[in-house]
Design a protein around this motif. Sequence first.
Motif, PDB file in Angstrom:
ATOM      1  N   TRP A 238       0.777  -1.236   0.000  1.00 51.60           N
ATOM      2  CA  TRP A 238       0.000   0.000   0.000  1.00 51.60           C
ATOM      3  C   TRP A 238       0.814   1.294   0.000  1.00 51.60           C
ATOM      4  O   TRP A 238       0.215   2.372  -0.088  1.00 51.60           O
ATOM      5  CB  TRP A 238      -0.936   0.011   1.224  1.00 51.60           C
ATOM      6  CG  TRP A 238      -1.973  -1.052   1.170  1.00 51.60           C
ATOM      7  CD1 TRP A 238      -2.082  -2.145   1.958  1.00 51.60           C
ATOM      8  CD2 TRP A 238      -3.069  -1.130   0.242  1.00 51.60           C
ATOM      9  NE1 TRP A 238      -3.158  -2.912   1.606  1.00 51.60           N
ATOM     10  CE2 TRP A 238      -3.791  -2.305   0.554  1.00 51.60           C
ATOM     11  CE3 TRP A 238      -3.515  -0.323  -0.804  1.00 51.60           C
ATOM     12  CZ2 TRP A 238      -4.930  -2.688  -0.154  1.00 51.60           C
ATOM     13  CZ3 TRP A 238      -4.641  -0.716  -1.501  1.00 51.60           C
ATOM     14  CH2 TRP A 238      -5.330  -1.880  -1.180  1.00 51.60           C
ATOM     15  N   LEU A 239       2.134   1.217   0.096  1.00 47.17           N
ATOM     16  CA  LEU A 239       2.922   2.448   0.164  1.00 47.17           C
ATOM     17  C   LEU A 239       2.705   3.376  -1.031  1.00 47.17           C
ATOM     18  O   LEU A 239       2.520   4.595  -0.844  1.00 47.17           O
ATOM     19  CB  LEU A 239       4.414   2.130   0.323  1.00 47.17           C
ATOM     20  CG  LEU A 239       5.337   3.349   0.470  1.00 47.17           C
ATOM     21  CD1 LEU A 239       4.964   4.185   1.682  1.00 47.17           C
ATOM     22  CD2 LEU A 239       6.797   2.901   0.548  1.00 47.17           C
ATOM     23  N   PRO A 240       2.705   2.881  -2.279  1.00 48.27           N
ATOM     24  CA  PRO A 240       2.461   3.804  -3.401  1.00 48.27           C
ATOM     25  C   PRO A 240       1.132   4.535  -3.283  1.00 48.27           C
ATOM     26  O   PRO A 240       1.047   5.745  -3.539  1.00 48.27           O
ATOM     27  CB  PRO A 240       2.499   2.885  -4.633  1.00 48.27           C
ATOM     28  CG  PRO A 240       3.368   1.751  -4.220  1.00 48.27           C
ATOM     29  CD  PRO A 240       3.039   1.527  -2.771  1.00 48.27           C
ATOM     30  N   GLU A 241       0.092   3.825  -2.873  1.00 51.65           N
ATOM     31  CA  GLU A 241      -1.216   4.458  -2.721  1.00 51.65           C
ATOM     32  C   GLU A 241      -1.204   5.485  -1.589  1.00 51.65           C
ATOM     33  O   GLU A 241      -1.805   6.562  -1.701  1.00 51.65           O
ATOM     34  CB  GLU A 241      -2.272   3.386  -2.441  1.00 51.65           C
ATOM     35  CG  GLU A 241      -3.693   3.923  -2.323  1.00 51.65           C
ATOM     36  CD  GLU A 241      -4.176   4.639  -3.570  1.00 51.65           C
ATOM     37  OE1 GLU A 241      -4.983   5.582  -3.429  1.00 51.65           O
ATOM     38  OE2 GLU A 241      -3.733   4.262  -4.676  1.00 51.65           O
ATOM     39  N   ILE A 242      -0.527   5.161  -0.500  1.00 50.70           N
ATOM     40  CA  ILE A 242      -0.405   6.110   0.612  1.00 50.70           C
ATOM     41  C   ILE A 242       0.295   7.379   0.160  1.00 50.70           C
ATOM     42  O   ILE A 242      -0.138   8.500   0.467  1.00 50.70           O
ATOM     43  CB  ILE A 242       0.365   5.459   1.785  1.00 50.70           C
ATOM     44  CG1 ILE A 242      -0.467   4.336   2.408  1.00 50.70           C
ATOM     45  CG2 ILE A 242       0.717   6.503   2.848  1.00 50.70           C
ATOM     46  CD1 ILE A 242       0.286   3.504   3.435  1.00 50.70           C
ATOM     47  N   LEU A 243       1.374   7.234  -0.591  1.00 52.29           N
ATOM     48  CA  LEU A 243       2.140   8.390  -1.036  1.00 52.29           C
ATOM     49  C   LEU A 243       1.353   9.238  -2.035  1.00 52.29           C
ATOM     50  O   LEU A 243       1.433  10.480  -2.013  1.00 52.29           O
ATOM     51  CB  LEU A 243       3.467   7.935  -1.662  1.00 52.29           C
ATOM     52  CG  LEU A 243       4.450   7.269  -0.698  1.00 52.29           C
ATOM     53  CD1 LEU A 243       5.663   6.752  -1.447  1.00 52.29           C
ATOM     54  CD2 LEU A 243       4.872   8.233   0.401  1.00 52.29           C
ATOM     55  N   ARG A 244       0.591   8.581  -2.910  1.00 52.83           N
ATOM     56  CA  ARG A 244      -0.218   9.338  -3.858  1.00 52.83           C
ATOM     57  C   ARG A 244      -1.335  10.089  -3.142  1.00 52.83           C
ATOM     58  O   ARG A 244      -1.633  11.250  -3.445  1.00 52.83           O
ATOM     59  CB  ARG A 244      -0.807   8.408  -4.930  1.00 52.83           C
ATOM     60  CG  ARG A 244       0.217   7.874  -5.918  1.00 52.83           C
ATOM     61  CD  ARG A 244      -0.466   7.276  -7.144  1.00 52.83           C
ATOM     62  NE  ARG A 244      -1.250   6.094  -6.811  1.00 52.83           N
ATOM     63  CZ  ARG A 244      -0.780   4.851  -6.855  1.00 52.83           C
ATOM     64  NH1 ARG A 244       0.483   4.645  -7.210  1.00 52.83           N
ATOM     65  NH2 ARG A 244      -1.547   3.822  -6.556  1.00 52.83           N
ATOM     66  N   SER A 245      -1.954   9.431  -2.177  1.00 50.06           N
ATOM     67  CA  SER A 245      -3.105  10.019  -1.494  1.00 50.06           C
ATOM     68  C   SER A 245      -2.699  11.080  -0.484  1.00 50.06           C
ATOM     69  O   SER A 245      -3.311  12.160  -0.431  1.00 50.06           O
ATOM     70  CB  SER A 245      -3.899   8.913  -0.790  1.00 50.06           C
ATOM     71  OG  SER A 245      -4.946   9.448  -0.020  1.00 50.06           O
ATOM     72  N   GLU A 246      -1.672  10.798   0.326  1.00 49.67           N
ATOM     73  CA  GLU A 246      -1.330  11.686   1.436  1.00 49.67           C
ATOM     74  C   GLU A 246      -0.330  12.774   1.066  1.00 49.67           C
ATOM     75  O   GLU A 246      -0.337  13.847   1.660  1.00 49.67           O
ATOM     76  CB  GLU A 246      -0.769  10.856   2.606  1.00 49.67           C
ATOM     77  CG  GLU A 246      -1.730   9.812   3.139  1.00 49.67           C
ATOM     78  CD  GLU A 246      -2.994  10.434   3.691  1.00 49.67           C
ATOM     79  OE1 GLU A 246      -2.886  11.385   4.487  1.00 49.67           O
ATOM     80  OE2 GLU A 246      -4.093   9.975   3.307  1.00 49.67           O
ATOM     81  N   ALA A 247       0.555  12.482   0.105  1.00 49.50           N
ATOM     82  CA  ALA A 247       1.597  13.450  -0.244  1.00 49.50           C
ATOM     83  C   ALA A 247       1.448  14.001  -1.657  1.00 49.50           C
ATOM     84  O   ALA A 247       2.196  14.894  -2.052  1.00 49.50           O
ATOM     85  CB  ALA A 247       2.976  12.813  -0.083  1.00 49.50           C
ATOM     86  N   GLY A 248       0.510  13.456  -2.437  1.00 50.13           N
ATOM     87  CA  GLY A 248       0.289  13.958  -3.782  1.00 50.13           C
ATOM     88  C   GLY A 248       1.359  13.578  -4.783  1.00 50.13           C
ATOM     89  O   GLY A 248       1.491  14.222  -5.832  1.00 50.13           O
ATOM     90  N   PHE A 249       2.132  12.534  -4.514  1.00 52.38           N
ATOM     91  CA  PHE A 249       3.174  12.111  -5.444  1.00 52.38           C
ATOM     92  C   PHE A 249       2.557  11.438  -6.667  1.00 52.38           C
ATOM     93  O   PHE A 249       1.478  10.838  -6.591  1.00 52.38           O
ATOM     94  CB  PHE A 249       4.149  11.140  -4.776  1.00 52.38           C
ATOM     95  CG  PHE A 249       5.023  11.773  -3.737  1.00 52.38           C
ATOM     96  CD1 PHE A 249       5.610  13.003  -3.935  1.00 52.38           C
ATOM     97  CD2 PHE A 249       5.271  11.131  -2.529  1.00 52.38           C
ATOM     98  CE1 PHE A 249       6.415  13.587  -2.983  1.00 52.38           C
ATOM     99  CE2 PHE A 249       6.078  11.699  -1.562  1.00 52.38           C
ATOM    100  CZ  PHE A 249       6.648  12.942  -1.791  1.00 52.38           C
TER     101      PHE A 249
END
Length: 407
Positions: A238-249
């Motif tokens: 889930w790290l990629p999804e977390i980074l896209r959702s929370e940090a906008g990467f």
Amino acid sequence: MVRPLWAGRVIAVLAVLLLAVNLRTAVTAMSAIVTDVTADIPLDPVLLGVLGGLPPVAFAVSGIVAPRVSRAVGLEVAMVVAVLAMIVGPLVRAIAPSAPVLAIGALLAFAGMGFANILLPPAIKTYFPDRIAGMTAAYATILSVSISVPPLVAPSIADAAGWRVALGSWSLLALAALLPWIVLALRARRRSRADRAAGVVPEARPKVAGRLIHSRRALAIAIAFGVTGMGTYGLFAWLPEILRSEAGFSAGTAGALLSLYGIVGLPLALVVPGLTSRIRNTGMLVVAGVVFFVLGYGGLLLAPSWAVLWIVLASLGSLIFPMSLALIGLRTRTADSAVALSGFVQTIGYAASAIGPIVLAILHEVSGGWTVPLLFLAVTAFIPLVSAVWLAAPGTIEDELEARRES
């Protein structure tokens, strides 16, 4: 007494290292070419999720089965069986006409890898009792590399020869590991026959299988391994999804940061087993891992834009993984005990690893965001502090169980 690594042990060295190369190839080979596979064999998201969850489940079940097989037929023969499964599994996937056959091939390969996961630490205990830390570091490092290489090369193979070749070609790599284990199995059988002919009575060994639940040292290693696996597999999922959702990467940046999370583990695999063998209080390594985990998870929760720093810290926490593998050999007297401890630790560890991604998904679905899942990881990261207390003093699990029985 420490003797030269290669002195009389060339085949054993090759057997361990060649097997380590194959420990994760079938797990990661398909992820990069799943689009090619689904073009021929329809795979809905649910089935893809099941296939993705098979490795830790197979590894956990192997922790129960592999020690029993090893006791019945011998460690070396059990390893030959494991390698055969790692050869046949990818071939079945390569010729699969349907999703069920594809799943059967995957399960065969994962079961073989699970057996090897369990039996490699006791194999090192058997053939390298004077170099447990060094050989553990070598195979743990190769294992880390074997995770990252298949996704890099599989797309090129699929483009050139098709996805079936891209999945099946890993059987050739497993085939290279088969011969040295056959040689070791034949040697072990000859030694056993010679001992029986000479009337040699095997030395009585403490029986630890079935009693490990009463050992704080065994529980400590299992708890530390399990919590580490739960967080690691959870972030891999889930790290990629977390980074896209929370940090906008972007998706590309998130994927690169996931690779960073895996790469940081390479130097840890090299260094940590040696530290584990030298430090009297190995609980301090657990404390260090907990601190890194809490800082990493907490940072992602509070300041996700600094993701690079938090990912590095969270990955440093996984030093507990190679430490646990080294302790399987260092905290047992005999290879039989190491087999039992390895099965105990990795059954619990991979069961926790299997539920990690599921728990994070449920928490995300219920809460509607990633704050609660990250908070869950940060809170559960404190659990191995119990392990730190129980691993503070040196000694083997046999010592502990004998003391408990006499008290």
